[in-house]
Scaffold this active site. Sequence first.
Site, mmCIF file in Angstrom:
data_model
loop_
_atom_site.group_PDB
_atom_site.id
_atom_site.type_symbol
_atom_site.label_atom_id
_atom_site.label_comp_id
_atom_site.label_asym_id
_atom_site.label_seq_id
_atom_site.Cartn_x
_atom_site.Cartn_y
_atom_site.Cartn_z
ATOM 1 C CB SER A 239 0.178 -0.771 -3.855
ATOM 2 O OG SER A 239 1.167 0.048 -3.320
ATOM 3 C CG HIS A 382 -1.478 2.424 0.176
ATOM 4 N ND1 HIS A 382 -1.354 2.816 -1.139
ATOM 5 C CD2 HIS A 382 -0.771 1.264 0.293
ATOM 6 C CE1 HIS A 382 -0.612 1.932 -1.776
ATOM 7 N NE2 HIS A 382 -0.247 0.978 -0.940
HETATM 8 C C1 GTR Z 1 5.268 0.494 -0.312
HETATM 9 C C2 GTR Z 1 6.078 0.896 -1.514
HETATM 10 C C3 GTR Z 1 5.179 1.372 -2.598
HETATM 11 C C4 GTR Z 1 3.951 0.485 -2.804
HETATM 12 C C5 GTR Z 1 3.431 -0.129 -1.526
HETATM 13 C C6 GTR Z 1 2.478 -1.323 -1.700
HETATM 14 O O1 GTR Z 1 6.053 0.089 0.733
HETATM 15 O O2 GTR Z 1 6.955 1.923 -1.111
HETATM 16 O O3 GTR Z 1 5.892 1.545 -3.810
HETATM 17 O O4 GTR Z 1 4.153 -0.457 -3.761
HETATM 18 O O5 GTR Z 1 4.441 -0.561 -0.706
HETATM 19 O O6 GTR Z 1 2.655 -2.153 -2.589
HETATM 20 O O7 GTR Z 1 1.547 -1.403 -0.912
#
Ligand code: GTR
Length: 404
Positions: A239, A382
């Site tokens: 991420s 995620h």
């Molecule tokens: C979210 C963000 C993403 C991503 C994510 C993370 O809130 O919008 O760009 O980086 O976090 O790092 O898990």
Amino acid sequence: MSHIAQSSFLLLMLILSPLFGLYAQDEFNYDESKVPAYSLPDPFVAQNGQLIRTPQQWEHLRRPELVKLFEKHVYGKLPKDFDQMSFSLVNEDTQAMDGNAHLKEVDIKVERNGNALTMRLLLFVPKKPEKPAPVFLLITHRDPENIDPTRQTKIDFWPAEEIVARGYAAAAFHVMDVSDDNKETFTEDILDTLYPEQLQMEDGMRGLGAWAWGAMRAMDYFERDGDIDAAKAAVVGHSRGGKASLWTGAQDTRWAITISNESGCGGAALSRRKFGETVKRINTNFPYWFTDNFNSFNDNEDALPIDQHLLIASIAPRGVYVASASEDQWADPKGEFLSLKLGSRVHEEIYHIPSSLPDRLPKVGSPIHLSQIGHHIREGKHNLTLYDWERFMDFADQLYQRKP
Ligand code: GTR
């Protein structure tokens, strides 16, 4: 607020916050038919109009100008000067992981103008099958217990035992040693201490750049440790860490493999698709990740002289792996795949490294490993999981021609 009122309020917020998160993210586009028409900058045409056809032209003209464009408009330029760098082994255990690994905790200290910054690198070197060992470095922003050196806590986010069992060294550092992942305190480490002038520059280094800087210092250490095969090093990030990992690999040619796990907007995903997270949204929520200039592309992606496929192209001819997750639409798996497909044309057309990816988005759970190019979409949410790591190691086994 009384304690009781405060705790019921917190409980209510906890129950409602996923809903708010959902509504907030629902305002964004997840409908493929609503992706706007866009045209992308061509990897093979330099800014002066010259066609790029040879590795020489790529390496001396196009790639350097692309890195400069990303510095200026997206991530900021990394400062390179310092007065001194030193490495000290602050803790070690030659019998870690039931005797299967040698644990080294190394403090990397960088000094400039009388100030110093120290970051802690964690490293488990496998005893078998060979030394020096190839290495995977994780850039992490998650709870430090994910990289517990004592291994009392073991989390798949960094499955150090499994990495070591496959003959790779497992390394990690936490971004907070270099720049806090926090809007209020992100300057407190490298920026205030070593490079305060960066904060006055519109194209100065910010959070993601600082994390990439940290990864490069880890590489400086690998090059000095005889137990590590620095020519076989992979940088991995999940991420926001994946955004930093791509920026590391694009600039620093010492990495054999650059791995982006679900890096999304500002990482592997094409900005012009505006699918899931957008440039405006990321600049609004995380203004400390990117350089100030990136704000001028809020709702104005077509004006970018680059898009993220050119970040991937800047890694060529070295290995690049882009991993997505089926339920992580916020990070735009299709936009991540397209970026890899278009960026890796440089591997194919300039370096003649076979890398033709399919036209359609690959199926969930069907990894594609083509010498220097890797891709998979994992089933699920995620996260960085053991499944992802296993695929990264399969890819490295094949690239380094190691026996599984
Ligand atoms: C979210 C963000 C993403 C991503 C994510 C993370 O809130 O919008 O760009 O980086 O976090 O790092 O898990």
